[in-house]
Design an enzyme around this catalytic site. Structure first.
Site, PDB file in Angstrom:
ATOM      1  N   SER A 166       0.839  -1.194   0.000  1.00  0.00           N
ATOM      2  CA  SER A 166       0.000   0.000   0.000  1.00  0.00           C
ATOM      3  C   SER A 166       0.880   1.252   0.000  1.00  0.00           C
ATOM      4  O   SER A 166       1.698   1.437  -0.891  1.00  0.00           O
ATOM      5  CB  SER A 166      -0.953  -0.036   1.207  1.00  0.00           C
ATOM      6  N   HIS A 206      -4.635  -5.387  -1.435  1.00  0.00           N
ATOM      7  CA  HIS A 206      -5.702  -5.203  -0.453  1.00  0.00           C
ATOM      8  C   HIS A 206      -6.818  -6.227  -0.684  1.00  0.00           C
ATOM      9  O   HIS A 206      -7.970  -5.886  -0.929  1.00  0.00           O
ATOM     10  CB  HIS A 206      -6.267  -3.796  -0.554  1.00  0.00           C
ATOM     11  N   GLU A 213      -1.690  -2.755  -7.986  1.00  0.00           N
ATOM     12  CA  GLU A 213      -2.946  -2.935  -7.275  1.00  0.00           C
ATOM     13  C   GLU A 213      -3.298  -1.596  -6.631  1.00  0.00           C
ATOM     14  O   GLU A 213      -2.501  -0.653  -6.665  1.00  0.00           O
ATOM     15  CB  GLU A 213      -2.836  -4.035  -6.221  1.00  0.00           C
TER      16      GLU A 213
END
Length: 327
Positions: free
Chosen positions: A135, A297, A232
């Site tokens: 992330s 995620h 992502e």
């Protein structure tokens, strides 16, 4: 199989962009290894941290928590303490000769604010170690690659819900840390071709919005040429993903990319809408693109090495590493 040159390459600029090269891999962990937990980004819930530390102890690791992990910035509640404190925690943990690995507690926001304060000279002098996160931690993965030359692990964080609740996520990280030769072929059963083909390259990437945010910065990556780009994101609506991917294309960052692996798109809207954007923006590159590989995620988040060479096979939906993620 390589991508065609885009507009940025018509004058020969793209052809001179450096290729993505394999990076120095750290050593695997042994039972009893000391692992430092740091918080480069957002505030860390204490109860989740305790639960994650218990999992690490169950693997016969010795986790130690950096001094400022449970801090909260006095005026900016989205940050886990002051920028300099978070940067100091990372630098000191890395430079501690007793520490074999550094694992992030969570993502959120804040890594970009502290990445330039980290003492990268000291980190280079200390040598490679295992580094894990995803992330917002994408900003640090890029920094370790470009400023230190170290391979890292795009993997679950100690206080992240997926790590605490999903056994397969836990096992993917555990196996990578201790038995990396057992997880050289990566990809969930959901993985399938968005664009066909098979390509060899070196892995890079992470959260696409953070990967793109590095553009134009002094230490930003000039090119993904020859790379297997893993992307992502979370909480970005399809039109925002369109904008981010379009920026990557316009910048020339994707010129010469060898292949693209796609992870999860949690809270980004209906997947058919997200998929339409991914196909529209990436499907014309002329390289293999694999979707729903199972990292990021997602309910199950595989650990994906960055800076390691391998083969992306769209028909099989797999990424097969040439060497184990760790030595």
């Amino acid at each position: 199989m390589s991508a065609p040159e885009h507009a940025a390459g018509l004058d020969g600029v793209a052809a001179t962009r450096p290729r993505v090269e394999a990076l120095t891999r750290p050593h695997r962990l042994r039972p009893g290894a000391r692992v430092a937990v740091v918080a480069p980004s957002g505030p860390v819930p204490e109860e989740r941290l305790r639960a994650g530390l218990d999992i690490l102890r169950g693997w016969d690791l010795d986790p130690v928590v950096a001094p400022h992990v449970l801090d909260t910035h006095p005026t900016l509640g989205h940050l886990a303490g002051a920028d300099r404190a978070r940067a100091r925690d990372l630098t000191e943990a890395w430079c501690d000769p007793a520490v074999s690995a550094v694992i992030c507690a969570r993502g959120g926001f804040g890594a970009q604010r502290m990445v330039d304060i980290v003492d990268w000279r000291a980190i280079r002098e200390a040598g490679p170690k295992v580094f894990v996160g995803y992330s917002d931690i994408t900003a640090l993965h890029e920094a370790f690659a470009l400023r230190a030359g170290y391979a890292t692990l795009h993997g679950p964080m100690v206080a992240a819900g997926t790590f605490l609740s999903d056994p397969r996520t836990q096992e993917s990280l555990r196996a990578t840390l201790f038995e990396p030769e057992s997880v050289r072929t990566l990809g969930l059963e959901t993985a399938r071709a968005l664009a066909p083909g098979r390509a060899r390259g070196v892995t890079l990437g992470g959260c696409v919005s953070l990967f793109t945010a590095d553009l134009g910065t002094p230490y930003g990556r000039p090119s993904a040429r020859g790379g297997l780009l893993l992307l992502e994101d979370v909480g970005e609506e399809p039109y925002r993903l369109d904008r981010v991917l379009t920026q990557l294309l316009r910048s020339g960052r994707l010129d010469g990319v060898a292949g693209i692996g796609l992870g999860s798109w949690a809270e980004c809207g209906p997947y058919e809408e997200v998929r339409a954007v991914l196909l529209d923006r990436l499907g014309g590159l002329g390289v293999p693109v694999v979707e729903e590989m199972g990292f990021g995620h997602s309910e199950t988040a595989l650990t994906m090495p960055l800076g390691v060479s391998g083969v992306l096979d769209a028909e099989r939906g797999t990424l097969t590493l040439d060497v184990p993620a760790l030595r």
